[in-house]
Write an enzyme that holds these catalytic residues in place. Sequence first.
Site, PDB file in Angstrom:
ATOM      1  N   ARG A  64       0.819  -1.210   0.000  1.00 58.98           N
ATOM      2  CA  ARG A  64       0.000   0.000   0.000  1.00 58.98           C
ATOM      3  C   ARG A  64       0.854   1.261   0.000  1.00 58.98           C
ATOM      4  NH1 ARG A  64      -4.710   0.361   4.412  1.00 58.98           N
ATOM      5  NH2 ARG A  64      -5.354  -1.435   3.159  1.00 58.98           N
ATOM      6  N   LYS A 204      13.094 -26.774   8.048  1.00 56.16           N
ATOM      7  CA  LYS A 204      14.299 -26.894   8.859  1.00 56.16           C
ATOM      8  C   LYS A 204      14.928 -28.275   8.672  1.00 56.16           C
ATOM      9  CE  LYS A 204      12.712 -23.598  12.358  1.00 56.16           C
ATOM     10  NZ  LYS A 204      13.789 -22.607  12.204  1.00 56.16           N
ATOM     11  N   GLU A 238      10.936 -19.424  23.298  1.00 59.05           N
ATOM     12  CA  GLU A 238      11.498 -18.183  22.772  1.00 59.05           C
ATOM     13  C   GLU A 238      11.915 -17.301  23.946  1.00 59.05           C
ATOM     14  OE1 GLU A 238       9.398 -16.644  19.010  1.00 59.05           O
ATOM     15  OE2 GLU A 238       7.791 -17.584  20.169  1.00 59.05           O
ATOM     16  N   ASP A 257      -0.774 -19.438  17.367  1.00 61.78           N
ATOM     17  CA  ASP A 257       0.455 -19.021  16.694  1.00 61.78           C
ATOM     18  C   ASP A 257       1.444 -20.166  16.521  1.00 61.78           C
ATOM     19  OD1 ASP A 257       2.283 -17.165  15.539  1.00 61.78           O
ATOM     20  OD2 ASP A 257       3.336 -17.008  17.450  1.00 61.78           O
ATOM     21  N   HIS A 262       3.095 -25.310  13.813  1.00 62.49           N
ATOM     22  CA  HIS A 262       4.456 -25.809  13.991  1.00 62.49           C
ATOM     23  C   HIS A 262       4.526 -27.059  14.864  1.00 62.49           C
ATOM     24  CE1 HIS A 262       5.521 -22.156  12.083  1.00 62.49           C
ATOM     25  NE2 HIS A 262       5.647 -21.401  13.152  1.00 62.49           N
ATOM     26  N   LYS A 362       6.806 -17.440  25.235  1.00 65.09           N
ATOM     27  CA  LYS A 362       7.695 -16.293  25.062  1.00 65.09           C
ATOM     28  C   LYS A 362       8.270 -15.877  26.409  1.00 65.09           C
ATOM     29  CE  LYS A 362       5.660 -14.402  20.844  1.00 65.09           C
ATOM     30  NZ  LYS A 362       6.883 -14.653  20.041  1.00 65.09           N
TER      31      LYS A 362
END
Length: 514
Positions: A64, A204, A238, A257, A262, A362
């Site tokens: 955009r 991976k 993480e 997420d 995953h 996290k």
Amino acid sequence: MSAVIEVNPLEQFSPEPPTPGDSCLLIIFGASGDLTRRKLIPGLYNLACVGCMNPQFEVLGVGRTPMTSEEFRTKLRESASKSGGTRDFNDGHWREFENRLHYFAGDINDDQFYSRLRDQLDKMQSGGSSPNRLFYVSTPASVAGPVVEGLARAGLNRTAQGWTRIILEKPFGHDLESALQLNDVVHKVFDEKDVYRIDHYLGKETVQNILVFRFGNSLFEPVWNRNYIDHVEITAAEAVGVEGRASFYEETGALRDMVANHLLQLLALTAMEPPIAFDADSVREQKVQVFRSIPPMTVEEASKRTVRGQYGPGQAGGKPVPGYREEPHVKASSTTETYVAVEFQVHNWRWAGVPFYIRTGKRLPRQVSEIRVHFKRTPQALFAGTPHEQLGPNVITLRIQPDDGISIAFDVKRPGDHMRALTVDANFSYESAFGSKGPPAYETLLLDSMRGDPILFTRRDEVEAEWRIITPIEEAWAKLPAPVFPNYAAGSDGPAEADALIGADRRAWRKLAV
């Protein structure tokens, strides 16, 4: 582009050089976004530098933000030169590569945009660009459907002289209903063989190596079942917080997420039956069978077999960091989970009674992704009465990141007069063995999409089967009282409830703090 910057990790250990991708024009929706800067352009640059890119390959970035192609190249050069994903940034090589980069500004919500895009693509093809078109939808899941419909209205889902493919970035919807709707929209426009749903974990090296390790070694396959394995532990930790992605994270949370794609993919590769051939449909069919063997949880089961966490203030890298609710753009009363632990049961002949414990979060002590397969203990009568009568179980660890490799823990006798045992590791490291960790995941997946090889991408029924597992958990959480957040400090191993989840029969998570 013929200059070679280093030994090509795609061919370093192969008896034959890698097959370059087909000629194509890659159209990236969301080209001004973070993924394009950090992963896609560095990956494409690396592929070009090591000779894996077809000479007739170009990129058309769509966004955009008004800018010229030259301004687009300048912005990408700045980010690529600083990116850890660029293996050997060089001004000369970049000048050759950037000639392939173009930009087209427009609002993807404007009906006129797609006819303008069609005219631009026809103009580029008349000027010598490839007739093969690869659309990369790097946008939020809510935007993917309208983009696909816009391409169809403009007739861009087909080309008379070449192939047309589309890459969809995860998440593929936000629940089962939205995933079904998105798949229906996509299938009205594209054939399944032309749809590449990208989950970068599947690119991976260690993830790909799971199948070779399991099915290529007679030492392991006979014991890879409920008779010998006690439980499986899968971790994706993480150290970072939301890192400026709070708006996305507030809508998504850790379960959607990470677990919905995953980690369920890692579970499936660990648990699947041997496919009849190493081709896309055979491998993906066996993964789907695993997902179908995981029954959806009831509200009561979700209350006992899932744990939600949200980090509070703490320490990271020796420095104080804020809690999730203190992060910019996060509501002060947010109940979004930044940590999830789940116990899954796979109800089939091979795995009956073997729990699969999954955790992700996290602001944990360090970044690590791994699969740990814990074997049952041997009968201990032989060592009863010795100074070390309880020997440890064997554990196979498949390390996905950061130190890609595989280790096997087993017990040996310590030197000396007494019968004392010690657990040691037989360790394989990609970098130590081969001098390279292999190519980053996005390089592998981008090249495969240009080759037309879908084996490392997710099929429609896989996505729907994953959401049939995840959506009941989300629905159960909506009915259950929310935990008192925050319930773990930044820099810790997560909430105490997660330890209780796995803690039966002397089981425990591997400690993340070092």
